[in-house]
Design a protein around this motif. Structure first.
Motif, PDB file in Angstrom:
ATOM      1  N   GLY A  46      71.538  24.665  12.963  1.00 20.07           N
ATOM      2  CA  GLY A  46      70.490  23.661  12.989  1.00 20.07           C
ATOM      3  C   GLY A  46      69.324  23.914  12.057  1.00 20.07           C
ATOM      4  N   THR A  47      68.335  23.037  12.163  1.00 21.51           N
ATOM      5  CA  THR A  47      67.221  23.022  11.219  1.00 21.51           C
ATOM      6  C   THR A  47      66.509  24.366  11.104  1.00 21.51           C
ATOM      7  OG1 THR A  47      66.845  20.664  11.534  1.00 21.51           O
ATOM      8  CG2 THR A  47      65.001  21.944  10.697  1.00 21.51           C
ATOM      9  N   ASN A  48      66.223  25.001  12.219  1.00 19.76           N
ATOM     10  CA  ASN A  48      65.508  26.274  12.198  1.00 19.76           C
ATOM     11  C   ASN A  48      66.436  27.480  12.265  1.00 19.76           C
ATOM     12  OD1 ASN A  48      62.910  25.011  12.177  1.00 19.76           O
ATOM     13  ND2 ASN A  48      63.170  24.590  14.359  1.00 19.76           N
ATOM     14  N   GLN A  49      67.728  27.246  12.188  1.00 18.23           N
ATOM     15  CA  GLN A  49      68.757  28.285  12.223  1.00 18.23           C
ATOM     16  C   GLN A  49      68.608  29.170  13.454  1.00 18.23           C
ATOM     17  OE1 GLN A  49      69.213  30.552   8.546  1.00 18.23           O
ATOM     18  NE2 GLN A  49      70.684  31.886   9.550  1.00 18.23           N
ATOM     19  N   ASP A  50      68.220  28.565  14.565  1.00 20.77           N
ATOM     20  CA  ASP A  50      68.046  29.317  15.803  1.00 20.77           C
ATOM     21  C   ASP A  50      68.967  28.824  16.914  1.00 20.77           C
ATOM     22  OD1 ASP A  50      66.880  26.874  16.271  1.00 20.77           O
ATOM     23  OD2 ASP A  50      64.887  27.639  16.743  1.00 20.77           O
ATOM     24  N   ALA A  51      69.931  27.966  16.567  1.00 15.55           N
ATOM     25  CA  ALA A  51      70.875  27.411  17.544  1.00 15.55           C
ATOM     26  C   ALA A  51      70.148  26.674  18.666  1.00 15.55           C
ATOM     27  CB  ALA A  51      71.792  28.500  18.118  1.00 15.55           C
ATOM     28  N   ARG A  52      68.984  26.116  18.337  1.00 15.99           N
ATOM     29  CA  ARG A  52      68.241  25.279  19.279  1.00 15.99           C
ATOM     30  C   ARG A  52      68.120  23.885  18.671  1.00 15.99           C
ATOM     31  NH1 ARG A  52      63.631  28.473  22.706  1.00 15.99           N
ATOM     32  NH2 ARG A  52      64.909  30.277  23.245  1.00 15.99           N
ATOM     33  N   TYR A  53      68.647  22.904  19.363  1.00 22.53           N
ATOM     34  CA  TYR A  53      68.670  21.548  18.856  1.00 22.53           C
ATOM     35  C   TYR A  53      67.599  20.711  19.544  1.00 22.53           C
ATOM     36  CZ  TYR A  53      72.884  23.138  16.605  1.00 22.53           C
ATOM     37  OH  TYR A  53      73.768  23.844  15.818  1.00 22.53           O
ATOM     38  N   PRO A  54      67.018  19.739  18.841  1.00 21.44           N
ATOM     39  CA  PRO A  54      65.841  19.028  19.346  1.00 21.44           C
ATOM     40  C   PRO A  54      66.136  17.946  20.376  1.00 21.44           C
ATOM     41  CG  PRO A  54      66.448  18.155  17.206  1.00 21.44           C
ATOM     42  CD  PRO A  54      67.369  19.326  17.464  1.00 21.44           C
ATOM     43  N   ASP A  55      67.408  17.714  20.699  1.00 22.08           N
ATOM     44  CA  ASP A  55      67.776  16.650  21.637  1.00 22.08           C
ATOM     45  C   ASP A  55      67.152  16.875  23.011  1.00 22.08           C
ATOM     46  OD1 ASP A  55      70.610  15.295  20.300  1.00 22.08           O
ATOM     47  OD2 ASP A  55      69.868  17.195  19.551  1.00 22.08           O
ATOM     48  N   THR A  56      66.698  15.795  23.612  1.00 26.34           N
ATOM     49  CA  THR A  56      66.124  15.836  24.956  1.00 26.34           C
ATOM     50  C   THR A  56      66.819  14.804  25.838  1.00 26.34           C
ATOM     51  OG1 THR A  56      64.398  14.267  24.301  1.00 26.34           O
ATOM     52  CG2 THR A  56      63.874  16.616  24.108  1.00 26.34           C
ATOM     53  N   ASP A  57      66.426  14.758  27.087  1.00 26.31           N
ATOM     54  CA  ASP A  57      66.979  13.812  28.063  1.00 26.31           C
ATOM     55  C   ASP A  57      68.502  13.952  28.147  1.00 26.31           C
ATOM     56  OD1 ASP A  57      66.403  11.928  30.024  1.00 26.31           O
ATOM     57  OD2 ASP A  57      66.892  10.235  28.717  1.00 26.31           O
ATOM     58  N   LEU A  58      68.954  15.199  28.191  1.00 31.47           N
ATOM     59  CA  LEU A  58      70.381  15.483  28.318  1.00 31.47           C
ATOM     60  C   LEU A  58      70.747  15.645  29.799  1.00 31.47           C
ATOM     61  CD1 LEU A  58      70.812  18.074  25.405  1.00 31.47           C
ATOM     62  CD2 LEU A  58      70.995  15.569  25.327  1.00 31.47           C
ATOM     63  N   GLY A 105      81.642  33.957  25.169  1.00 30.68           N
ATOM     64  CA  GLY A 105      81.842  32.887  24.204  1.00 30.68           C
ATOM     65  C   GLY A 105      80.609  32.707  23.350  1.00 30.68           C
ATOM     66  N   ALA A 106      80.515  31.548  22.697  1.00 34.60           N
ATOM     67  CA  ALA A 106      79.368  31.203  21.870  1.00 34.60           C
ATOM     68  C   ALA A 106      78.523  30.176  22.602  1.00 34.60           C
ATOM     69  CB  ALA A 106      79.843  30.637  20.535  1.00 34.60           C
ATOM     70  N   PHE A 107      77.208  30.213  22.347  1.00 34.98           N
ATOM     71  CA  PHE A 107      76.354  29.253  23.038  1.00 34.98           C
ATOM     72  C   PHE A 107      75.188  28.819  22.164  1.00 34.98           C
ATOM     73  CE2 PHE A 107      74.075  33.053  23.520  1.00 34.98           C
ATOM     74  CZ  PHE A 107      72.918  32.951  24.297  1.00 34.98           C
ATOM     75  N   VAL A 108      74.729  27.587  22.435  1.00 33.76           N
ATOM     76  CA  VAL A 108      73.557  27.031  21.773  1.00 33.76           C
ATOM     77  C   VAL A 108      72.647  26.470  22.861  1.00 33.76           C
ATOM     78  CG1 VAL A 108      74.826  26.529  19.648  1.00 33.76           C
ATOM     79  CG2 VAL A 108      74.612  24.756  21.432  1.00 33.76           C
ATOM     80  N   MET A 109      71.469  25.982  22.450  1.00 32.29           N
ATOM     81  CA  MET A 109      70.491  25.539  23.439  1.00 32.29           C
ATOM     82  C   MET A 109      69.887  24.198  23.037  1.00 32.29           C
ATOM     83  SD  MET A 109      67.319  27.743  24.989  1.00 32.29           S
ATOM     84  CE  MET A 109      66.443  27.180  26.449  1.00 32.29           C
ATOM     85  N   ALA A 110      69.622  23.364  24.031  1.00 29.08           N
ATOM     86  CA  ALA A 110      68.890  22.114  23.847  1.00 29.08           C
ATOM     87  C   ALA A 110      68.361  21.666  25.198  1.00 29.08           C
ATOM     88  CB  ALA A 110      69.786  21.028  23.254  1.00 29.08           C
ATOM     89  N   ASP A 111      67.184  21.051  25.207  1.00 27.49           N
ATOM     90  CA  ASP A 111      66.615  20.473  26.422  1.00 27.49           C
ATOM     91  C   ASP A 111      66.536  21.497  27.562  1.00 27.49           C
ATOM     92  OD1 ASP A 111      65.479  18.354  27.822  1.00 27.49           O
ATOM     93  OD2 ASP A 111      67.401  17.644  28.602  1.00 27.49           O
ATOM     94  N   GLY A 112      66.278  22.755  27.216  1.00 23.44           N
ATOM     95  CA  GLY A 112      66.139  23.788  28.228  1.00 23.44           C
ATOM     96  C   GLY A 112      67.434  24.221  28.874  1.00 23.44           C
TER      97      GLY A 112
END
Length: 402
Positions: free
Chosen positions: A25-37, A332-339
């Motif tokens: 992603g944008t900040n290369q931190d595997a945190r995506y800006p999507d909310t309301d998930l 496994g592998a993991f990423v983060m969004a919306d907490g």
């Protein structure tokens, strides 16, 4: 007032799109800006919204924009970059060269998208710049042939870092370890030697330290900080894991660097000593030897997987004390969004978890179309409220928004 509102509406697609244009992603931190998930998944499953197939063997994640999905894959030892529309139709595919056919065969890196161009580097050193609309090759440089780099054990692995007018790559030659190329024509801007250090399956990460932009990178024998504009190394610290496999990018926060490597090497927290231009060790934890999962830091806890113990764990940032472990779900592998954490296990299971002050709580899980399998190493991507998961020849798209 109406004009201002119209301008906002016109700009909104630019703000929402392009958030998955490179590795993690944008900040290369595997945190995506999507909310309301979704806070949980109905009946512990999600229907597949779209499948992108025919991409061949590989482990790299897709990059995604409003134009569609871009990903690399291998067919019969030849590597290609593919562009799919959002409805799953292949728009174009472009050959970039030979790719990895040994154990764990297939493409490795994630394409980097920038200003209408796509940048990719294959396992045998073929660095290319493509036109995103047509797939036409704008320039091609084999950085192994040019700089004497060699194929490392599991295949050269990085996703090109685009910084201003540069593409930064790691040829790993005896005299040139790092190189900055002009992103428009592939010509050399700078070359840097770091004692012949080779690629360590890692991608450079941009950080801000003391008001300066630097690149933080694991090479096979050293962790380095260097100036992305010039390639000048500002700090070099020896790494002891002799396999040279350091695929998790280090994490930087407030003058400290967290590093973790698999095979029992473990984790170290460093503090940058600006006076001596060295790294001072604050603490070590040999039990947390994260190899492939990625790392997330939430509310003072470092989350990831331990390679030798085969479990998920969390350490305290402040002192490295392990406060949480679980084998409730496979590594496994993991990423983060919306907490929330979005997990793709090595056996092909897809899961939703929520970080807590004690570790994380597993909320929902289901089996992917390939479960049970092995070596499902690709990292998920989240874009516009959808979860994209790659396994070998296919990418599955799931709706995760409310």
């Amino acid at each position: 007032m109406k004009l201002a509102f119209l301008i906002i509406l016109i700009c909104l697609p630019v703000l929402f799109f392009g958030q998955a244009h490179r590795w993690h992603g944008t900040n290369q931190d595997a945190r995506y800006p999507d909310t309301d998930l979704l806070d949980e998944w109905p009946s512990d499953t999600l229907p597949i919204k779209q499948t992108y197939s025919g991409i061949g063997e590989g482990y790299g994640s897709p990059s995604i924009t409003e134009a569609g999905l871009f990903i690399a894959g291998m067919h019969d030892s030849t590597g290609y970059v593919f562009h799919f529309s959002h409805d799953g139709e292949m728009v174009w595919k472009t050959e970039y060269g030979q790719d990895f056919t040994f154990r764990f065969p297939g493409s490795r890196g994630t394409p980097t998208l920038d200003d209408g161009k796509l940048y990719y580097s294959g396992a045998y050193g073929d660095a290319v710049c493509l036109d995103m609309k047509t797939g036409k090759i704008i320039w091609h440089v084999n950085i192994f042939e040019k700089y004497g780099g060699e194929l490392i054990k599991w295949g050269y692995t990085e996703s090109p870092l685009v910084y201003k007018d540069l593409v930064i790559l790691q040829p790993g030659g005896q005299e040139v370890s790092l190189v900055g190329l002009n992103k428009y024509d592939g010509t050399v801007v700078w070359e840097t030697e770091v004692e012949g250090n080779a690629n360590a399956y890692s991608t450079p990460r941009l950080i801000e330290h003391n008001g300066k932009t630097l690149c933080l990178l694991n090479l096979d024998f050293n962790l380095v900080l260097f100036d992305p504009k010039t390639g000048v190394v500002k700090l070099k610290h020896a790494l002891t894991e002799r396999r040279g496999n350091h695929s998790n990018e280090p994490i930087y926060q407030d003058g400290q660097i967290f590093y973790s490597s698999g095979y029992g090497e473990g984790s170290v927290m460093y503090k940058i000593n600006d006076a001596t231009q060295q790294l001072d060790t604050l603490w070590q934890n040999t039990d947390f030897d994260s190899k492939l999962s990625g790392i997330q830091v939430v509310d003072g806890l470092i989350h990831g997987t331990a390679d030798q113990k085969k479990h998920w764990a969390a350490l305290r940032w402040i002192d490295g004390e392990e406060v949480f472990t679980t084998r409730e779900i496979k590594p496994g592998a993991f990423v983060m969004a919306d907490g929330k954490f979005f997990i793709f296990t090595e056996t092909g299971e897809i899961a939703l978890a929520k970080p807590t002050p004690e570790g994380f709580e597993l909320i929902s899980r289901f089996e992917s179309p390939e479960f049970p399998t092995v070596h499902a190493y690709s990292h998920p991507v989240i874009y516009m409220g959808d979860l994209f998961v790659r396994f070998s020849n296919s990418v599955w798209r799931y709706k995760i928004s409310k």
